[in-house]
Design an enzyme around this catalytic site. Structure first.
Site, PDB file in Angstrom:
ATOM      1  N   HIS A 151       0.960  -1.114   0.178  1.00  0.00           N
ATOM      2  CA  HIS A 151       0.017   0.019   0.151  1.00  0.00           C
ATOM      3  C   HIS A 151       0.854   1.389  -0.032  1.00  0.00           C
ATOM      4  CE1 HIS A 151      -4.040  -1.694   1.659  1.00  0.00           C
ATOM      5  NE2 HIS A 151      -3.552  -2.579   0.795  1.00  0.00           N
ATOM      6  N   GLU A 193       0.952   3.992   1.689  1.00  0.00           N
ATOM      7  CA  GLU A 193       1.326   4.371   2.977  1.00  0.00           C
ATOM      8  C   GLU A 193       2.468   3.826   3.475  1.00  0.00           C
ATOM      9  OE1 GLU A 193      -3.032   5.498   2.609  1.00  0.00           O
ATOM     10  OE2 GLU A 193      -1.820   3.567   2.023  1.00  0.00           O
ATOM     11  N   CYS A 220      -2.503  -0.110   7.277  1.00  0.00           N
ATOM     12  CA  CYS A 220      -1.674   1.109   7.316  1.00  0.00           C
ATOM     13  C   CYS A 220      -1.701   1.815   8.373  1.00  0.00           C
ATOM     14  CB  CYS A 220      -2.228   2.070   6.135  1.00  0.00           C
ATOM     15  SG  CYS A 220      -1.772   0.993   4.433  1.00  0.00           S
ATOM     16  N   CYS A 271      -6.121   2.504   5.287  1.00  0.00           N
ATOM     17  CA  CYS A 271      -6.769   1.283   5.803  1.00  0.00           C
ATOM     18  C   CYS A 271      -6.419   0.790   7.130  1.00  0.00           C
ATOM     19  CB  CYS A 271      -6.609   0.079   4.896  1.00  0.00           C
ATOM     20  SG  CYS A 271      -4.669  -0.643   4.773  1.00  0.00           S
TER      21      CYS A 271
END
Length: 145
Positions: free
Chosen positions: A46, A48, A79, A76
């Site tokens: 992801h 992040e 993260c 999310c």
């Protein structure tokens, strides 16, 4: 945030959701990430998480706890755990993520203060350039069909 949108466009070009993320300390970008979970087959890629990994790889681990993380989309749950672990104090994002957002969902890891070692919840600023981020997300939806 405009730079995050540019990173999101790069992710989209590679067939990924259009998420871009940067970490800033003292006006300097110390880490950046482009969503690549779909193109690499690794769900942990992801934007992040990649931004945090990039910051750490560049020797900026100690700066995370005084930085601001910017992202085109709400971090999310996965993260958000990473954000809380590293005590990133400020999160700025464009658009909420339904069901699994770490702030707006039922699993609001970014709000909780019940995990002692995480300390205080970070400041969360949402909605910055939201319309631009939503437009990118709509492009991804069309592209993914």
């Amino acid at each position: 945030m405009k730079y995050c949108l540019d990173l999101g466009k790069q992710a989209l070009e590679k067939g990924n959701p259009p998420v871009g993320s940067i970490i800033v300390d003292g006006g300097e970008i110390i880490g950046e990430g482009i969503e690549s979970g779909k193109s690499t087959g690794d769900i942990t890629n992801h934007a992040e998480i990649l931004a945090v990994r990039d910051a750490i790889a560049k020797g900026n681990l100690e700066r995370l706890s005084r930085s601001t993380l910017y992202s085109t989309h709400e971090p999310c749950i996965m993260c958000s755990y990473l954000i809380r672990h590293h005590k990133i104090p400020t999160i700025v994002y464009s658009t909420d993520v339904e069901f699994i957002g770490g702030y707006s969902s039922n699993f609001s890891l970014l709000k909780t203060e019940t995990v002692p070692k995480w300390g205080s919840a970070p400041e969360v600023i949402r909605g910055l350039l939201e319309k631009d981020s939503i437009l990118l997300s709509k492009q991804y939806e069309v592209q993914s069909k």
